[in-house]
Scaffold this motif. Structure first.
Motif, short mmCIF file in Angstrom:
data_model
loop_
_atom_site.label_atom_id
_atom_site.label_comp_id
_atom_site.label_asym_id
_atom_site.label_seq_id
_atom_site.Cartn_x
_atom_site.Cartn_y
_atom_site.Cartn_z
N LEU A 296 5.73 18.61 -43.15
CA LEU A 296 5.50 17.20 -42.83
C LEU A 296 6.45 16.30 -43.61
CD1 LEU A 296 3.98 14.75 -41.69
CD2 LEU A 296 2.37 14.99 -43.59
N TYR A 297 6.51 16.50 -44.94
CA TYR A 297 7.36 15.61 -45.74
C TYR A 297 8.84 15.84 -45.47
CZ TYR A 297 2.97 14.41 -47.88
OH TYR A 297 1.67 13.98 -48.07
N GLY A 298 9.20 17.05 -45.05
CA GLY A 298 10.57 17.28 -44.61
C GLY A 298 10.89 16.47 -43.38
N ASN A 299 9.97 16.47 -42.40
CA ASN A 299 10.16 15.68 -41.19
C ASN A 299 10.21 14.19 -41.51
OD1 ASN A 299 10.23 17.84 -39.40
ND2 ASN A 299 8.01 17.85 -39.11
N LEU A 300 9.31 13.75 -42.40
CA LEU A 300 9.29 12.33 -42.76
C LEU A 300 10.57 11.94 -43.49
CD1 LEU A 300 5.56 11.88 -43.87
CD2 LEU A 300 6.65 11.07 -41.76
N GLY A 301 11.10 12.84 -44.32
CA GLY A 301 12.36 12.55 -45.01
C GLY A 301 13.50 12.35 -44.03
N GLN A 302 13.53 13.17 -42.98
CA GLN A 302 14.57 13.01 -41.97
C GLN A 302 14.41 11.70 -41.20
OE1 GLN A 302 14.20 16.55 -39.58
NE2 GLN A 302 15.04 17.90 -41.17
N LEU A 303 13.15 11.30 -40.99
CA LEU A 303 12.91 10.06 -40.24
C LEU A 303 13.18 8.81 -41.05
CD1 LEU A 303 9.62 10.99 -38.32
CD2 LEU A 303 11.86 10.54 -37.31
N ALA A 304 13.21 8.92 -42.38
CA ALA A 304 13.42 7.74 -43.23
C ALA A 304 14.75 7.06 -42.93
CB ALA A 304 13.33 8.13 -44.70
N SER A 305 15.81 7.85 -42.86
CA SER A 305 17.12 7.27 -42.59
C SER A 305 17.22 6.75 -41.16
CB SER A 305 18.22 8.30 -42.86
OG SER A 305 18.03 9.45 -42.06
N VAL A 306 16.55 7.44 -40.23
CA VAL A 306 16.55 6.98 -38.84
C VAL A 306 15.86 5.63 -38.75
CG1 VAL A 306 15.75 7.49 -36.50
CG2 VAL A 306 16.55 9.35 -37.98
N LYS A 307 14.74 5.50 -39.43
CA LYS A 307 14.01 4.23 -39.40
C LYS A 307 14.83 3.11 -40.04
CE LYS A 307 9.73 1.92 -40.66
NZ LYS A 307 8.41 2.00 -41.31
N ALA A 308 15.52 3.42 -41.14
CA ALA A 308 16.33 2.39 -41.81
C ALA A 308 17.41 1.85 -40.90
CB ALA A 308 16.94 2.98 -43.08
N ALA A 309 17.89 2.68 -39.97
CA ALA A 309 18.95 2.26 -39.06
C ALA A 309 18.42 1.76 -37.72
CB ALA A 309 19.90 3.43 -38.83
#
Length: 504
Positions: A68-81
């Motif tokens: 879960l936290y691996g997926n959320l880590g990947q989504l963090a940069s996507v959300k920032a952009a």
């Protein structure tokens, strides 16, 4: 029901994506999450980044929190952009970890539990307006999920929940603590839902519950499940009925009789073994023993000779000896499963088994797992070879044959739920095309451990209302076609996603 704001700043339609991990209950919950979002005005993302990403989590899978936290880590940069993007986390892990998720991943907008999936659209709107995370976890069910709107993944095969929750206390399983005590739907509600689905073109349904054959415990009818199976037999247009997952301790002869005597109840049964050792079953708090389990298998085979029986098995449970493991192999050889979902035991925080002494060394667990898998495959292959030359009627599916394009085959499910890849040879027939949901008759020419092949010409085609339903759905250009489940996009629901054991 909250809807997406129609202010000028939000005039563009917002898109969504649902990513699912875990068992069939999660898969079905994701169909409801998609239905809720579409009811609130969202549309499924197609080819572009979704405005809302929903992670429907599982607490049973190994290393579920790390994933879960691996997926959320990947989504963090996507959300920032991506201005305005929102991330929501639901399911069993959300129910268990609660505020931990937003503390470790503060970019998450919504955390919701297993008991309040209906709140998702409202929580997303609150998070957008307040510009802060919304965490809502209920301790008990507020609305039975089947009352919620649903965007089904298949046009012709559907899950139907008969209950939610579980009253068992298996020491390796955290699901009852997260989904609560069993809550049963009334038979009339279930049958009304099935009839409505059949009216839409569905011809196969899978009755779903954490312990499906305990159905009726809440209103005191011990034969409620067998009666429900028989009632399904009287629904005109319903061709195939399946169910998952039962529990051996509560699997009774009236259910076997109903399966054998109700023509549209398919000859397939998922019966979780977990271990063949009485000592391990006792430590697991599984309230049956080896002899009872094998007795069930014998009675099912006596009543339904062609039944395909599948199972779940855990190896390396704390305290398991080589003798215990050999007992499991003995049961596998005696039961002759058509397939088995095998798992290496690993600790699940919050379960009693996680703190038991005598945890087994990982190399021993892996060795037993490989030895078990070899025996399971050997027996499954032998059972499949016995079907070569047999004529079967298949329900055509889509997306279940990964090599269909290169082999120029199509795929379908036999009545016993075996997967069959068949040659698209209609040379002997006037009708040279089929659709998912249609029925074909083929002769099995080859067997592998996990599938069958029919490379001769198709013997017969029966176009169905289910195929009509699939055609209507796929021909409608604006119709969203489901949820991203990491599963075949269209097709008969598989007996068990291999990612997680059945809760039974």
């Amino acid at each position: 029901m909250s809807t997406v704001s129609d202010s000028p700043a939000d005039a563009a339609v917002r898109t969504y994506e649902v990513k699912t991990h875990g068992c069939q209950m999660n898969v079905h919950d994701s169909e409801r999450l998609a239905g809720l979002l579409e009811d609130a005005g969202y549309v499924r993302a197609s080819g572009s980044q979704a405005d809302v990403v929903v992670l429907n989590t599982c607490a049973v899978r190994e290393n579920a929190d790390n994933k879960l936290y691996g997926n959320l880590g990947q989504l963090a940069s996507v959300k920032a952009a991506t201005p305005g993007m929102q991330i929501a986390v639901g399911g069993c892990l959300a129910q268990k970890d609660r505020e931990t998720i937003t503390s470790r991943a503060p970019w998450v907008d919504v955390v919701f539990g297993t008991h309040n999936i209906g709140s998702l659209p409202v929580l997303l709107e609150r998070a957008r307006i307040a510009e802060e995370a919304q965490v809502e976890i209920l301790e008990s069910l507020s609305v039975f999920p089947s009352t919620l709107p649903t965007r089904r993944e298949s046009a012709y095969a559907a899950w139907v929940s008969v209950s939610v929750g579980c009253n068992n206390t298996c020491t390796f399983c955290i699901v009852p603590a997260l989904r609560g005590k069993e809550k049963d739907r009334r038979p009339g509600e279930i049958l009304a839902e099935i009839e409505a689905l059949v009216a839409e073109g569905v011809t196969e349904i899978t009755l779903l519950g954490q312990n499906v054959n305990a159905y009726g415990v809440e209103f005191g009818d011990r034969q409620a499940f067998s009666q429900l199976l028989r009632a399904c037999g009287s629904i005109e247009g319903l061709e195939r009925v399946r169910f998952t997952s039962p529990h051996p301790a509560e699997f009774t002869d009236d259910v076997i009789e109903a399966m054998a005597e109700t023509p549209n109840v398919m000859p397939s049964l998922h019966m979780p073994l977990q271990s063949g050792s009485d000592a391990v079953l006792r430590a697991m708090k599984r309230s049956y023993r080896q002899s009872k389990f094998l007795g069930i298998i014998d009675r099912v085979r006596a009543a339904i000779p062609d039944a395909a029986i599948t199972t779940d098995i855990i190896v390396g449970f704390p305290g398991e000896t080589e003798e215990d493991f050999q007992a499991t192999l003995d049961v596998v050889r005696a039961a002759r499963f058509s397939s088995a979902f095998t798992f290496q035991y690993s600790k699940r925080p919050g379960t009693p088994a996680a703190v038991l002494e005598d945890q087994i060394a990982p190399d021993v667990v892996k060795d037993r797992y490989l030895r078990l898998a070899a025996v399971v495959d050997e027996i499954a292959w032998e059972e499949n070879k016995a079907l070569v030359g047999r004529t079967l009627e298949l329900m055509v599916s889509e997306g279940e044959g990964r090599k269909d394009l290169e082999t120029k085959r199509l795929s379908g499910r036999a009545p016993d739920n075996r997967l069959v890849h068949f040659s698209a040879d209609f040379s002997g027939l006037s009708d040279s095309s089929v659709r998912p949901g249609d029925m074909v008759t083929v002769e099995v020419t080859y067997a592998a451990p996990h599938h069958l092949v029919a490379d001769g010409p198709v013997l017969a085609v029966r176009r169905t209302r289910a195929g009509d339903a699939w055609e209507r759905r796929t021909s409608a250009p604006s119709a969203p076609n489901g949820v991203g489940l990491g599963m075949p996009t269209v097709g008969v629901p598989a007996p068990l996603p291999p990612a997680a054991p059945a809760c039974g």
